[in-house]
Design a protein around this motif. Structure first.
Motif, PDB file in Angstrom:
ATOM      1  N   ALA A   2      47.287  10.827  58.535  1.00  0.00           N
ATOM      2  CA  ALA A   2      46.057  10.327  59.004  1.00  0.00           C
ATOM      3  C   ALA A   2      45.013  10.391  58.075  1.00  0.00           C
ATOM      4  O   ALA A   2      44.232   9.496  57.853  1.00  0.00           O
ATOM      5  CB  ALA A   2      45.700  11.026  60.297  1.00  0.00           C
ATOM      6  N   LEU A   3      45.033  11.426  57.357  1.00  0.00           N
ATOM      7  CA  LEU A   3      44.176  11.869  56.253  1.00  0.00           C
ATOM      8  C   LEU A   3      44.229  11.197  54.890  1.00  0.00           C
ATOM      9  O   LEU A   3      43.380  10.743  54.265  1.00  0.00           O
ATOM     10  CB  LEU A   3      44.272  13.463  56.107  1.00  0.00           C
ATOM     11  N   CYS A   4      45.509  10.811  54.710  1.00  0.00           N
ATOM     12  CA  CYS A   4      45.656  10.373  53.397  1.00  0.00           C
ATOM     13  C   CYS A   4      44.940   9.015  52.969  1.00  0.00           C
ATOM     14  O   CYS A   4      44.915   8.668  51.688  1.00  0.00           O
ATOM     15  CB  CYS A   4      47.256  10.284  53.164  1.00  0.00           C
ATOM     16  N   PHE A   5      44.643   8.304  54.100  1.00  0.00           N
ATOM     17  CA  PHE A   5      43.822   7.113  53.472  1.00  0.00           C
ATOM     18  C   PHE A   5      42.174   7.458  53.316  1.00  0.00           C
ATOM     19  O   PHE A   5      41.529   6.503  52.978  1.00  0.00           O
ATOM     20  CB  PHE A   5      44.160   6.095  54.618  1.00  0.00           C
ATOM     21  N   THR A   6      41.966   8.509  53.485  1.00  0.00           N
ATOM     22  CA  THR A   6      40.483   8.849  53.320  1.00  0.00           C
ATOM     23  C   THR A   6      40.449   9.124  51.988  1.00  0.00           C
ATOM     24  O   THR A   6      41.176   9.849  51.106  1.00  0.00           O
ATOM     25  CB  THR A   6      39.940  10.093  54.278  1.00  0.00           C
ATOM     26  N   ARG A   7      38.945   8.633  51.342  1.00  0.00           N
ATOM     27  CA  ARG A   7      38.912   8.952  49.793  1.00  0.00           C
ATOM     28  C   ARG A   7      38.552  10.460  49.593  1.00  0.00           C
ATOM     29  O   ARG A   7      38.047  11.100  50.256  1.00  0.00           O
ATOM     30  CB  ARG A   7      37.357   8.388  49.588  1.00  0.00           C
ATOM     31  N   THR A  65      50.998  -0.516  55.928  1.00  0.00           N
ATOM     32  CA  THR A  65      51.845   0.244  57.105  1.00  0.00           C
ATOM     33  C   THR A  65      52.445   1.449  56.470  1.00  0.00           C
ATOM     34  O   THR A  65      53.086   1.259  55.364  1.00  0.00           O
ATOM     35  CB  THR A  65      52.940  -0.725  57.662  1.00  0.00           C
ATOM     36  N   LEU A  66      52.178   2.736  57.168  1.00  0.00           N
ATOM     37  CA  LEU A  66      52.595   3.698  56.524  1.00  0.00           C
ATOM     38  C   LEU A  66      53.819   4.167  57.547  1.00  0.00           C
ATOM     39  O   LEU A  66      53.122   4.591  58.805  1.00  0.00           O
ATOM     40  CB  LEU A  66      51.880   4.922  55.995  1.00  0.00           C
ATOM     41  N   LYS A  67      54.990   4.656  57.242  1.00  0.00           N
ATOM     42  CA  LYS A  67      55.693   5.598  58.058  1.00  0.00           C
ATOM     43  C   LYS A  67      56.163   6.540  57.210  1.00  0.00           C
ATOM     44  O   LYS A  67      56.811   6.569  56.133  1.00  0.00           O
ATOM     45  CB  LYS A  67      57.124   4.555  58.464  1.00  0.00           C
ATOM     46  N   THR A  68      56.280   7.728  57.941  1.00  0.00           N
ATOM     47  CA  THR A  68      56.194   9.103  57.080  1.00  0.00           C
ATOM     48  C   THR A  68      56.916  10.273  58.282  1.00  0.00           C
ATOM     49  O   THR A  68      56.351  10.042  59.107  1.00  0.00           O
ATOM     50  CB  THR A  68      55.218   9.568  56.221  1.00  0.00           C
ATOM     51  N   ASP A  99      63.019  15.047  64.935  1.00  0.00           N
ATOM     52  CA  ASP A  99      62.591  13.861  65.958  1.00  0.00           C
ATOM     53  C   ASP A  99      61.677  12.784  65.143  1.00  0.00           C
ATOM     54  O   ASP A  99      62.258  12.038  64.356  1.00  0.00           O
ATOM     55  CB  ASP A  99      61.840  14.321  67.105  1.00  0.00           C
ATOM     56  N   THR A 100      60.734  12.762  65.642  1.00  0.00           N
ATOM     57  CA  THR A 100      60.019  11.443  65.160  1.00  0.00           C
ATOM     58  C   THR A 100      58.907  11.619  64.050  1.00  0.00           C
ATOM     59  O   THR A 100      58.685  12.822  63.616  1.00  0.00           O
ATOM     60  CB  THR A 100      58.956  11.057  66.327  1.00  0.00           C
ATOM     61  N   GLY A 101      58.487  10.692  63.345  1.00  0.00           N
ATOM     62  CA  GLY A 101      57.560  10.700  62.224  1.00  0.00           C
ATOM     63  C   GLY A 101      56.424  10.001  62.635  1.00  0.00           C
ATOM     64  O   GLY A 101      56.005   9.671  63.991  1.00  0.00           O
ATOM     65  N   THR A 102      55.580   9.654  61.778  1.00  0.00           N
ATOM     66  CA  THR A 102      54.221   9.011  62.053  1.00  0.00           C
ATOM     67  C   THR A 102      54.230   7.528  61.652  1.00  0.00           C
ATOM     68  O   THR A 102      54.482   7.336  60.199  1.00  0.00           O
ATOM     69  CB  THR A 102      52.959   9.738  61.530  1.00  0.00           C
ATOM     70  N   LEU A 103      53.351   6.796  62.339  1.00  0.00           N
ATOM     71  CA  LEU A 103      53.236   5.351  61.815  1.00  0.00           C
ATOM     72  C   LEU A 103      51.800   5.114  61.644  1.00  0.00           C
ATOM     73  O   LEU A 103      51.007   5.388  62.756  1.00  0.00           O
ATOM     74  CB  LEU A 103      53.978   4.319  62.895  1.00  0.00           C
ATOM     75  N   ILE A 104      51.432   4.463  60.482  1.00  0.00           N
ATOM     76  CA  ILE A 104      49.730   4.275  60.697  1.00  0.00           C
ATOM     77  C   ILE A 104      49.708   2.718  60.108  1.00  0.00           C
ATOM     78  O   ILE A 104      50.389   2.538  59.207  1.00  0.00           O
ATOM     79  CB  ILE A 104      49.147   5.414  59.946  1.00  0.00           C
ATOM     80  N   GLU A 105      48.792   2.300  60.477  1.00  0.00           N
ATOM     81  CA  GLU A 105      48.467   0.900  59.930  1.00  0.00           C
ATOM     82  C   GLU A 105      47.081   0.806  59.646  1.00  0.00           C
ATOM     83  O   GLU A 105      46.160   1.201  60.460  1.00  0.00           O
ATOM     84  CB  GLU A 105      48.724  -0.306  61.413  1.00  0.00           C
ATOM     85  N   MET A 106      46.710   0.197  58.518  1.00  0.00           N
ATOM     86  CA  MET A 106      45.254   0.101  58.054  1.00  0.00           C
ATOM     87  C   MET A 106      44.995  -1.340  57.766  1.00  0.00           C
ATOM     88  O   MET A 106      46.015  -1.987  56.833  1.00  0.00           O
ATOM     89  CB  MET A 106      45.106   0.977  56.736  1.00  0.00           C
ATOM     90  N   ASN A 107      43.792  -1.781  58.014  1.00  0.00           N
ATOM     91  CA  ASN A 107      43.541  -3.228  57.780  1.00  0.00           C
ATOM     92  C   ASN A 107      42.220  -3.175  57.001  1.00  0.00           C
ATOM     93  O   ASN A 107      41.131  -3.078  57.477  1.00  0.00           O
ATOM     94  CB  ASN A 107      43.293  -3.977  59.096  1.00  0.00           C
ATOM     95  N   GLY A 108      42.282  -3.382  55.671  1.00  0.00           N
ATOM     96  CA  GLY A 108      41.031  -3.572  55.157  1.00  0.00           C
ATOM     97  C   GLY A 108      40.139  -2.225  55.338  1.00  0.00           C
ATOM     98  O   GLY A 108      39.057  -2.318  55.098  1.00  0.00           O
TER      99      GLY A 108
END
Ligand code: ADP
Ligand code: MG
Length: 606
Positions: A70-75, A110-113, A120-129
């Motif tokens: 969740a944090l990795c897209f923050t500047r 789209t990030l899947k990690t 078990d499960t990983g994380t999916l994050i989608e960012m738009n602009g």
């Protein structure tokens, strides 16, 4: 009245993206670097429409926890830098925490990690602009996959600025190659519109280069290796004959990071000078390992330009390691060639002490003869000499032509001096100049004349850097007529000249030369002084090292004219002496000292 606003994070990310992400290739570079930093052993890159439609990169690296995802897209979100000091100990490709924020601000991402310790499960994050659209659990493998779609969808000016698919894909491919060559221990796949472009298995550097360049390139790779306290240099250079008209396969890596460096590039070009035709480019894959505190990778946002604290030293080391590598390759047969058998020195001579090469004295020398210089002109020799200087292009034609006449005269002379008998006994010497020897792959031919020049040059240079060369006082000082410019040039370099053994006083219309370097035979005094004058007045404020090189080369040429190898035992000590020279493959004028005539070449002649 107040007009200053703080920009929103989205806008500042877009501005940052302008610097970091110029085209799809930049996205590929940043994502590949992240995968490498995450310790991936296998990386797959799938491109659609040169990256305009989609760039998908999958790795099997460490993966991210859902919080990090969740944090990795923050500047300025980075796991690679915690305190200022870390900047000087960087082992990773990234450290600014800018790439993902920038990419997310100008595309659909789209990030899947899944972190390596996560079950078990990983994380999916989608960012738009730059705006988060989804953040949820998902089923995925360990590692990370990031898909970047519709690049620059919200920056139309940038999108239209993109070049043709071909051109953009070339950028992607270049970025891909730079990383996959540096990381040969990782396997890579690259596809474009479903077609496989590269499928590279993990291996060593040689294998990786040949997988990228094609199998044939293998035989053209010459290894280089140099270890010093400051830097370790390793990798490969292409053989001179594989040099290309177009630049391209030229790679520098520092601590496995690709970089461009025109100064170091110059060192490579200089090492290849005269071995490849003008306007052709050698290939190289050169790795520098250096203490991270001694480089500054922070000077360029895309980090392809790097500052080196000890650039000058590295330049010298690089130049000499390439010359050495080229030298070894040039005489590669000598690696498996056993001097004892190949030279077949007659037994009777084997235990005899080496004899000093002979210096012949010209009895016709007249010390009273006046030497004439062409006033105000700069001769061909002069120009040629200037070109021999450090860091300059060289063209030995003029130089060699100048001496051709002298050489012919000398050869004629020698034949009279040497008895037929002497000559035929020495069956390995051709024309008193070329030494032939059997080596496993054919015949090794050594140009003794050039070899002598190399020995003399090294000897004089190493003396000169520690103490003045020995001078001989002339019993009859040379009076030489010179014009004012020429006199000035002697005076300007008086200190350097006296270190070389030239002592003189100024006269009304010239100079009185009172001593010369003792290696110069008296009969060569005039030609020597003439050449020195030409070198001095032809160069515009040369750097001291450059002038010393020109003057010493000059002396070497004059002195070597009197040299001939004569007997078998002399040959042996001569060769031994040659091989103690670090750069025994090239004379000081950059010409090869030895060549091999291979069995194949011989066979084609019959
Ligand atoms: P930087 O690489 O400069 O740290 P990035 O914006 O490229 O900045 O990445 C931000 C952070 O996201 C990284 O520091 C890393 O922790 C994490 N990250 C990015 N890509 C990956 C990946 N493929 N695998 C694991 N972690 C990653
Ligand atoms: Mg990064």
């Amino acid at each position: 009245m107040d007009i200053i606003n703080l920009l929103s994070e989205q806008i500042s990310n877009q501005i940052a993206a302008g610097e970091v992400i110029q085209r799809p290739g930049s996205v590929v570079k940043e994502l590949l670097e992240n995968a490498i930093d995450a310790g991936a052993k296998s990386i797959k890159v799938h491109i659609k429409d040169a990256g305009r439609t989609s760039i998908l990169i999958k790795d099997d690296g460490s993966g991210m926890s859902s919080k990090d995802a969740a944090l990795c897209f923050t500047r300025h979100a980075t796991s690679k830098l915690k305190k200022v000091d870390d900047l000087y100990q960087l082992q990773t490709k990234g450290f600014r925490g800018e790439a993902l924020a920038s990419i997310a601000s100008i595309a659909h991402v789209t990030l899947k990690t899944k972190h390596k310790d996560q079950q078990d499960t990983g994380t999916l994050i989608e960012m738009n602009g730059g705006t988060p659209m989804r953040n949820e659990e998902c089923i995925c493998e360990h590692g990370t996959s990031i898909e970047v779609k519709n690049i620059f969808f919200n920056v139309p000016a940038r999108r239209t600025f993109l070049k043709s698919d071909n051109a953009e894909f070339t950028h992607i491919r270049n970025e891909f190659e730079r990383i996959c060559i540096a990381h040969f221990e990782t396997s890579f796949i690259l596809t474009h519109n479903g077609n496989e472009v590269y499928n590279l298995n993990a291996g060593n550097l040689r294998k990786r280069i040949t997988d990228v360049l094609g199998k044939k390139s293998n035989e053209n790779l010459v290894p280089i290796e140099e270890k010093t306290d400051i830097v370790t240099i390793s990798g490969f250079i292409g053989k001179p004959e594989s040099a290309k008209k177009s630049r391209g396969m030229q790679y520098f890596f520092v601590n496995n990071r690709f970089f461009k460096h025109s100064y170091f590039h110059h060192a490579v070009s200089k090492a290849f000078e005269q071995l490849i035709p003008e306007k052709s480019h050698p290939s190289y894959f050169i790795f520098f390992k250096i203490d991270t505190a001694k480089i500054d990778v922070n000077i360029h946002p895309t980090k392809t330009e790097i500052n080196f604290e000890e650039g000058k030293f590295i330049y010298t080391i690089l130049l000499s390691s390439i010359k050495q590598a080229l030298g070894k390759y040039n005489i590669s047969p000598s690696l498996d060639f056993d001097m004892e058998t190949s030279f077949d020195v007659p037994l009777s001579h084997k235990n005899e002490p080496p004899v000093e090469p002979e210096i012949k004295i010209d009895p016709s020398y007249n010390p009273f003869s006046k030497f004439e210089t062409k006033k105000g002109t700069s001769s061909g020799t002069n120009k040629a000499l200037n070109k021999q200087g450090f860091g300059q292009k060289s063209d030995t034609k003029e130089w060699e032509n100048f001496y051709a006449i002298r050489e012919e005269q000398k050869e004629g002379q020698t034949q009279l001096i040497e008895s037929e008998d002497d000559y035929s006994k020495n069956k390995y010497l051709v024309k008193n100049r070329y030494l032939l020897s059997n080596v496993k792959s054919g015949i090794l031919i050594i140009d003794t004349h050039r070899a002598k020049q190399r020995m003399l040059y090294d000897e004089m240079m190493s003396t000169f850097v520690t103490k003045p060369l020995s001078a001989q006082k002339l019993m009859f000082p040379l009076q030489i007529e010179l014009d004012q410019n020429e006199i000035d040039s002697w005076v300007e370099s008086k200190t350097l000249l006296s270190q070389l053994g030239f002592h003189f006083t100024i006269e009304t219309e010239g100079l009185k030369i009172e001593s010369l370097p003792s290696c110069v035979a008296e009969k060569d005094s005039n030609i020597c002084v003439q050449n020195i004058t030409n070198s001095l007045s032809g160069t515009e404020q040369p750097e001291r090292g450059e002038l010393a090189h020109a003057l010493i080369s000059n002396l070497v040429y004059v002195v070597s004219n009197n040299f001939h190898v004569k007997s078998d035992h002399e040959i042996e000590s001569f060769i031994n002496q040659l091989f103690t020279c670090e750069d025994h493959s090239f004379c000081p004028f950059g010409k090869p000292i030895m060549q091999t005539l291979t069995i194949e070449e011989l066979t084609t002649k019959f």
